[in-house]
Design a protein around this motif. Structure first.
Motif, PDB file in Angstrom:
ATOM      1  N   TYR A 155     -13.911   3.357  -7.047  1.00 18.17           N
ATOM      2  CA  TYR A 155     -13.270   3.595  -5.747  1.00 18.17           C
ATOM      3  C   TYR A 155     -13.924   2.745  -4.660  1.00 18.17           C
ATOM      4  O   TYR A 155     -13.241   2.204  -3.778  1.00 18.17           O
ATOM      5  CB  TYR A 155     -13.365   5.073  -5.365  1.00 18.17           C
ATOM      6  CG  TYR A 155     -12.805   5.336  -3.978  1.00 18.17           C
ATOM      7  CD1 TYR A 155     -11.427   5.313  -3.751  1.00 18.17           C
ATOM      8  CD2 TYR A 155     -13.660   5.570  -2.900  1.00 18.17           C
ATOM      9  CE1 TYR A 155     -10.912   5.515  -2.485  1.00 18.17           C
ATOM     10  CE2 TYR A 155     -13.153   5.783  -1.627  1.00 18.17           C
ATOM     11  CZ  TYR A 155     -11.782   5.756  -1.427  1.00 18.17           C
ATOM     12  OH  TYR A 155     -11.279   5.951  -0.163  1.00 18.17           O
TER      13      TYR A 155
ATOM     14  N   ASN B 123     -11.703   0.125  -2.555  1.00 18.37           N
ATOM     15  CA  ASN B 123     -11.583   0.262  -1.095  1.00 18.37           C
ATOM     16  C   ASN B 123     -12.162  -0.939  -0.364  1.00 18.37           C
ATOM     17  O   ASN B 123     -11.568  -1.468   0.583  1.00 18.37           O
ATOM     18  CB  ASN B 123     -12.298   1.540  -0.651  1.00 18.37           C
ATOM     19  CG  ASN B 123     -11.806   2.045   0.686  1.00 18.37           C
ATOM     20  OD1 ASN B 123     -10.604   2.031   0.957  1.00 18.37           O
ATOM     21  ND2 ASN B 123     -12.727   2.482   1.525  1.00 18.37           N
TER      22      ASN B 123
ATOM     23  N   ASP C 274       0.815  -1.214   0.000  1.00 19.31           N
ATOM     24  CA  ASP C 274       0.000   0.000   0.000  1.00 19.31           C
ATOM     25  C   ASP C 274       0.851   1.268   0.000  1.00 19.31           C
ATOM     26  O   ASP C 274       0.483   2.271  -0.613  1.00 19.31           O
ATOM     27  CB  ASP C 274      -0.937  -0.005   1.216  1.00 19.31           C
ATOM     28  CG  ASP C 274      -2.051  -1.026   1.083  1.00 19.31           C
ATOM     29  OD1 ASP C 274      -2.309  -1.469  -0.051  1.00 19.31           O
ATOM     30  OD2 ASP C 274      -2.653  -1.404   2.100  1.00 19.31           O
TER      31      ASP C 274
ATOM     32  N   TRP D 273      -6.432   1.629 -10.059  1.00 21.67           N
ATOM     33  CA  TRP D 273      -7.098   0.803  -9.040  1.00 21.67           C
ATOM     34  C   TRP D 273      -7.308  -0.623  -9.537  1.00 21.67           C
ATOM     35  O   TRP D 273      -7.155  -1.589  -8.783  1.00 21.67           O
ATOM     36  CB  TRP D 273      -8.447   1.428  -8.666  1.00 21.67           C
ATOM     37  CG  TRP D 273      -8.322   2.692  -7.858  1.00 21.67           C
ATOM     38  CD1 TRP D 273      -7.291   3.045  -7.035  1.00 21.67           C
ATOM     39  CD2 TRP D 273      -9.260   3.769  -7.805  1.00 21.67           C
ATOM     40  NE1 TRP D 273      -7.518   4.277  -6.473  1.00 21.67           N
ATOM     41  CE2 TRP D 273      -8.733   4.746  -6.918  1.00 21.67           C
ATOM     42  CE3 TRP D 273     -10.487   4.018  -8.410  1.00 21.67           C
ATOM     43  CZ2 TRP D 273      -9.398   5.943  -6.623  1.00 21.67           C
ATOM     44  CZ3 TRP D 273     -11.152   5.205  -8.119  1.00 21.67           C
ATOM     45  CH2 TRP D 273     -10.618   6.155  -7.237  1.00 21.67           C
TER      46      TRP D 273
ATOM     47  N   LYS E  12      -9.982  -4.236  -1.120  1.00 19.71           N
ATOM     48  CA  LYS E  12      -8.673  -4.144  -0.486  1.00 19.71           C
ATOM     49  C   LYS E  12      -8.774  -4.492   1.000  1.00 19.71           C
ATOM     50  O   LYS E  12      -7.994  -5.307   1.510  1.00 19.71           O
ATOM     51  CB  LYS E  12      -8.103  -2.731  -0.650  1.00 19.71           C
ATOM     52  CG  LYS E  12      -6.721  -2.555  -0.032  1.00 19.71           C
ATOM     53  CD  LYS E  12      -6.151  -1.175  -0.280  1.00 19.71           C
ATOM     54  CE  LYS E  12      -6.863  -0.141   0.561  1.00 19.71           C
ATOM     55  NZ  LYS E  12      -6.155   1.167   0.540  1.00 19.71           N
ATOM     56  N   LYS E  13      -9.738  -3.920   1.673  1.00 21.30           N
ATOM     57  CA  LYS E  13      -9.922  -4.208   3.107  1.00 21.30           C
ATOM     58  C   LYS E  13     -10.323  -5.662   3.324  1.00 21.30           C
ATOM     59  O   LYS E  13      -9.812  -6.333   4.223  1.00 21.30           O
ATOM     60  CB  LYS E  13     -10.987  -3.277   3.686  1.00 21.30           C
ATOM     61  CG  LYS E  13     -10.560  -1.820   3.765  1.00 21.30           C
ATOM     62  CD  LYS E  13     -11.684  -0.954   4.330  1.00 21.30           C
ATOM     63  CE  LYS E  13     -11.260   0.513   4.425  1.00 21.30           C
ATOM     64  NZ  LYS E  13     -12.364   1.365   4.932  1.00 21.30           N
TER      65      LYS E  13
END
Length: 455
Positions: free
Chosen positions: A440, A444, A319, A385, A447-448
């Protein structure tokens, strides 16, 4: 002065891979302008039609690759992250060694078989198309040039996965340097061929010789390493059916969606606003694609590193590097877009001419130009992304890409029919901005989720 340049270099994150890749993009863009002038000057109208139609038909070969080269880079990088290069041999976990070797075997066999089909398909489609649609009595020597182009395109198709494999080994800078040499040689051959009257033969000849230049430098430097990997005993394979294909078909559909977006702009404008506006869109797209390719070099050259960090579960480094790269590439994109706009403004303001033609009239008007610039900036962000997520060997952007492509196509056809170039560009700008928000959210969320699951 040197200290200031060094600080600027560090701030922009320019490493060797980015420097050579970016220089190659710049040479390609500048060389393209020179090539256009030479083609316009040295080929007659009929020959120019064949020259550019050749390129359109040859584009069908990309549908046989469909994202596989990018997947090869990621998979090789994942396995090599557990190995060490000692001399010309990779050492480490026997399972990772075996999987890397199996990837090379798969790459050679798959693309060798597919290349034969690609060659005969290109050859057949070209001969059928030109024999059927060319009705003029003006004699054009196109048969043998088309054979040369088919050979050159097939050779490029055949060598591209080997290049991807080497990039996966972490040799991105070295490959970028070799590609830069190839780009320079191919352009010189193209210009020289046009100047001495080779006409339609120049494309095929420059393509074939360019491939041989590429092969010479690659195998001179990496033949021993590749041979050692290929001869490695295979005890465990990377399965195409269970590992590669589940990712490839999703990326392929995403890529096809994007491909058809840009192929619709010109034909729709040709029908609604005429060939002049369609030509302005084509010229504008050429510059915007050059800017996008230049700025995206910051992201694409980091794919092996991203994949390696993911394989090692080092998400903090992943990251940190991605966030830094993302900011740098976005800044480069913004600055390049601004520079492009200013150059077009000054070309029009000072009424610059090229070959007795006003250069400023070759681009879109300011408002549709601005809409397209915003759209391409959004595409840069979405693409970055998407690369981050795909380095996890997953494709969560499939529905997003298909919906993006479908809506863009519908917008182009419908708004283009009623409002012409303003309708097409404003609709595309709205859609790209809206889908950047959705992208986005996916980025997001995934990724989490993935990093939490893998801890």
């Amino acid at each position: 002065m040197k200290n200031k340049l060094y600080l600027l270099k560090n701030k922009l994150g320019i490493d060797g891979a980015i420097a050579f890749t970016s220089l190659s993009r710049i040479i390609q863009a500048a060389g393209g302008v020179v090539s256009i002038v030479l083609v316009a000057s040295l080929l007659d109208g009929v020959e120019q039609g064949f020259y550019y139609t050749f390129a359109s038909i040859l584009a069908i070969q990309v549908f046989f690759e469909l994202g596989l080269n990018g997947i090869i880079i990621q998979y090789v990088a994942h396995e090599v992250s557990h190995l060490n290069l000692v001399g010309n041999n990779y050492e480490g976990n026997i399972v990772n060694l075996s999987r890397v070797a199996s990837l090379l075997h798969f790459t050679v066999k798959w693309f060798s078989a597919l290349a034969i089909f690609v060659f005969f398909l290109l050859l057949g489609v070209g001969f059928v198309f030109f024999n059927y649609f060319y009705k003029s009595e003006v004699v054009v020597d196109w048969h043998l040039p088309w054979v040369f182009l088919s050979v050159g395109t097939t050779l490029n198709f055949l060598i591209s996965p080997i290049i991807a494999f080497i990039e996966g080994l972490g040799k991105v800078k070295e490959i970028a340097k070799i590609r830069l040499i190839q780009q320079f040689v191919s352009l010189l051959l193209l210009w020289t061929g046009l100047a001495i009257g080779l006409k339609l033969y120049v494309g095929g000849i420059s393509s074939i010789i360019g491939v041989f230049v590429l092969v010479f430098f690659i195998f001179k430097k990496y033949s021993i390493v590749l041979r050692n990997i290929y001869n490695q005993k295979i005890t465990e394979k990377v399965s195409y059916k269970t590992e590669i294909f589940p990712l490839q078909w999703k990326i392929a559909l995403s890529w096809i969606g994007g491909y058809f977006i840009f192929q619709l702009f010109n034909p729709v404008l040709f029908a609604t606003d005429g060939p002049i506006v369609a030509g302005q869109m084509g010229m504008t797209l050429s510059l915007l694609n050059a800017v996008l390719a230049l700025s995206f070099a910051w992201v694409s050259t980091k794919i092996p590193i991203f994949s390696g960090y993911i394989a090692q579960r080092d998400f903090l480094k992943l990251d940190k590097l991605f966030n830094k790269t993302f900011k740098q590439s976005s800044m480069v994109n913004f600055v390049a877009m601004t520079g492009m706009f200013l150059v077009i403004f000054f070309i029009r303001y000072f009424d610059v001419t090229l070959a007795n033609k006003k250069l400023g009239s070759k681009f879109l008007a300011y408002l549709p130009l601005l809409f397209m610039m915003i759209s391409f900036y959004m595409n840069h962000i979405i693409g970055a992304w998407a690369v981050y997520l795909r380095c996890h060997k997953k494709e969560p952007m499939l529905v997003h890409s298909l919906a993006y492509g479908a809506l863009s196509c519908a917008s182009t056809v419908i708004l283009g029919n009623y409002f012409g170039v303003i309708g097409i560009t404003s609709g595309y700008c709205f859609i790209s901005s809206t889908f950047a928000i959705w992208a986005y959210f996916i980025f997001n969320t995934k990724k989490k989720q993935w990093h939490l699951d893998e801890k």
